[in-house]
Design an enzyme around this catalytic site. Sequence first.
Site, mmCIF file in Angstrom:
data_model
loop_
_atom_site.group_PDB
_atom_site.id
_atom_site.type_symbol
_atom_site.label_atom_id
_atom_site.label_comp_id
_atom_site.label_asym_id
_atom_site.label_seq_id
_atom_site.Cartn_x
_atom_site.Cartn_y
_atom_site.Cartn_z
ATOM 1 N N TYR A 104 2.134 -8.101 -5.806
ATOM 2 C CA TYR A 104 0.868 -8.731 -6.225
ATOM 3 C C TYR A 104 0.251 -7.930 -7.374
ATOM 4 O O TYR A 104 -0.090 -8.479 -8.418
ATOM 5 C CB TYR A 104 -0.077 -8.759 -5.030
ATOM 6 C CG TYR A 104 -1.416 -9.411 -5.278
ATOM 7 C CD1 TYR A 104 -1.510 -10.774 -5.564
ATOM 8 C CD2 TYR A 104 -2.601 -8.671 -5.199
ATOM 9 C CE1 TYR A 104 -2.740 -11.380 -5.764
ATOM 10 C CE2 TYR A 104 -3.826 -9.273 -5.397
ATOM 11 C CZ TYR A 104 -3.900 -10.632 -5.684
ATOM 12 O OH TYR A 104 -5.123 -11.216 -5.876
ATOM 13 N N ASP A 105 0.138 -6.615 -7.163
ATOM 14 C CA ASP A 105 -0.554 -5.774 -8.141
ATOM 15 C C ASP A 105 0.118 -5.832 -9.514
ATOM 16 O O ASP A 105 -0.543 -5.981 -10.541
ATOM 17 C CB ASP A 105 -0.581 -4.303 -7.673
ATOM 18 C CG ASP A 105 -1.251 -4.126 -6.323
ATOM 19 O OD1 ASP A 105 -1.594 -5.153 -5.699
ATOM 20 O OD2 ASP A 105 -1.424 -2.972 -5.883
ATOM 21 N N GLU A 106 1.454 -5.717 -9.519
ATOM 22 C CA GLU A 106 2.146 -5.687 -10.809
ATOM 23 C C GLU A 106 2.177 -7.063 -11.458
ATOM 24 O O GLU A 106 2.158 -7.180 -12.683
ATOM 25 C CB GLU A 106 3.561 -5.120 -10.657
ATOM 26 C CG GLU A 106 3.607 -3.658 -10.198
ATOM 27 C CD GLU A 106 3.021 -2.653 -11.199
ATOM 28 O OE1 GLU A 106 2.434 -3.051 -12.225
ATOM 29 O OE2 GLU A 106 3.153 -1.442 -10.936
ATOM 30 N N ARG A 145 -7.194 -11.396 6.179
ATOM 31 C CA ARG A 145 -8.155 -10.472 5.593
ATOM 32 C C ARG A 145 -9.201 -10.066 6.623
ATOM 33 O O ARG A 145 -9.390 -10.729 7.643
ATOM 34 C CB ARG A 145 -8.768 -11.083 4.344
ATOM 35 C CG ARG A 145 -7.750 -11.005 3.223
ATOM 36 C CD ARG A 145 -8.301 -11.440 1.919
ATOM 37 N NE ARG A 145 -8.247 -12.880 1.794
ATOM 38 C CZ ARG A 145 -8.385 -13.493 0.624
ATOM 39 N NH1 ARG A 145 -8.579 -12.808 -0.463
ATOM 40 N NH2 ARG A 145 -8.327 -14.810 0.562
ATOM 41 N N PHE A 150 -11.938 -10.650 11.672
ATOM 42 C CA PHE A 150 -12.998 -10.182 12.576
ATOM 43 C C PHE A 150 -13.795 -11.360 13.151
ATOM 44 O O PHE A 150 -14.103 -11.396 14.343
ATOM 45 C CB PHE A 150 -13.947 -9.219 11.855
ATOM 46 C CG PHE A 150 -13.332 -7.879 11.504
ATOM 47 C CD1 PHE A 150 -12.114 -7.493 12.062
ATOM 48 C CD2 PHE A 150 -13.967 -7.000 10.637
ATOM 49 C CE1 PHE A 150 -11.542 -6.262 11.746
ATOM 50 C CE2 PHE A 150 -13.401 -5.766 10.320
ATOM 51 C CZ PHE A 150 -12.191 -5.393 10.869
ATOM 52 N N GLN A 168 -11.586 3.600 5.482
ATOM 53 C CA GLN A 168 -11.393 3.036 4.139
ATOM 54 C C GLN A 168 -12.575 2.130 3.813
ATOM 55 O O GLN A 168 -13.149 1.513 4.703
ATOM 56 C CB GLN A 168 -10.059 2.281 4.034
ATOM 57 C CG GLN A 168 -9.933 0.982 4.823
ATOM 58 C CD GLN A 168 -9.468 1.179 6.254
ATOM 59 O OE1 GLN A 168 -9.774 2.170 6.890
ATOM 60 N NE2 GLN A 168 -8.750 0.198 6.805
ATOM 61 N N THR A 169 -12.937 2.097 2.525
ATOM 62 C CA THR A 169 -14.114 1.306 2.146
ATOM 63 C C THR A 169 -13.720 0.076 1.331
ATOM 64 O O THR A 169 -12.671 0.054 0.679
ATOM 65 C CB THR A 169 -15.107 2.132 1.300
ATOM 66 O OG1 THR A 169 -14.507 2.407 0.026
ATOM 67 C CG2 THR A 169 -15.490 3.427 1.998
ATOM 68 N N ASP A 230 -2.516 0.911 1.612
ATOM 69 C CA ASP A 230 -3.851 0.310 1.745
ATOM 70 C C ASP A 230 -4.852 1.189 0.971
ATOM 71 O O ASP A 230 -4.977 2.378 1.259
ATOM 72 C CB ASP A 230 -4.219 0.287 3.230
ATOM 73 C CG ASP A 230 -5.374 -0.639 3.550
ATOM 74 O OD1 ASP A 230 -5.115 -1.781 3.965
ATOM 75 O OD2 ASP A 230 -6.533 -0.222 3.406
ATOM 76 N N GLN A 233 -10.437 3.433 -0.943
ATOM 77 C CA GLN A 233 -11.821 3.149 -1.344
ATOM 78 C C GLN A 233 -11.823 2.089 -2.434
ATOM 79 O O GLN A 233 -10.877 1.972 -3.211
ATOM 80 C CB GLN A 233 -12.488 4.419 -1.862
ATOM 81 C CG GLN A 233 -11.663 5.138 -2.902
ATOM 82 C CD GLN A 233 -12.314 6.421 -3.382
ATOM 83 O OE1 GLN A 233 -13.380 6.804 -2.935
ATOM 84 N NE2 GLN A 233 -11.681 7.089 -4.337
#
Length: 281
Positions: A104-106, A145, A150, A168-169, A230, A233
């Site tokens: 995804y990122d690349e 997600r 949740f 993690q934020t 993951d 932050q």
Amino acid sequence: EHLRSNPNFEFIHHDITTFIDIKGDLDYILHFASPASPIDYLKIPIQTLKVGAMGTHNCLGLAKAKGARILVASTSEVYGDPLVHPQTEEYWGNVNPVGPRGVYDEAKRYMESITMAYHTFHHVETRIIRIFNTYGPRMRLNDGRALPAFIGQALRGEDMTVFGDGSQTRSFCYVDDLVEGIYRLLLSDYPHPVNIGNPDEITIKEFGEEIIKLTGTSQKLISLPLPTDDPKQRKPDITKAKSILGWEPKVSRAEGLKITYEYFKSLSPEDLHRMAHHKEF
Ligand code: UDP
């Protein structure tokens, strides 16, 4: 679905990794095609790469052919697991190209690169938005997600799955604010990437606790393994959006979460069941 009866709306089902043929004039193209949730793009990694790379190439070709302005949806994931905090548009990122999120990122990083190249070499009017975590009504409950997970767990009375220790934020933006940011960027004359997101940063553990409070449930937070790579932050620096677009988020997390929860609560048990088991891919 709510647009189908609008006479000015036409839906064309097309795979944009192949040539895109649209009849008539085009003013604007907004390229949002891609899965965006980690569990989704891990199910279809090759398609994710193709839609970000070949799909973007075809959209840019279409924009060039039609003389249309094009906005492409990039992501905070271009910053990877960021070493600069908060993330400014000048930061180049810290991405693992061969890790699970690399697909995804690349793809999105390539998207930005080819979009700038079309701007520079073909003088196409291009806009690049870097979208940070966004939420709101009509998310798929099983998209994996944090927020739909949740809220779905709250509605079913299950424990909440916090990945890792929850330290993690993330910074969550309400969807209406995002849409306003997209619209303003599209109408601006700024061709470089712009972060759009809500800078109100929170740990995932605190986020889970907020949802427990909101839903009035007596759930527990349980810990599951942290997914590979993951980001630890994430918080957008929105100085550019403020100064160039006159944009900043208006909806607080408390307000946005309330609207989102009310939406999911108003769904029938059949709808909830369908949304929880819907197979997107
Ligand atoms: N997360 C979690 N429990 C879940 C789903 C996600 O603790 O059931 C965490 C995930 O590991 C990440 C954060 O919540 O640290 C946000 O995850 P999400 O998938 O919403 O988006 P990301 O920002 O990672 O793309």
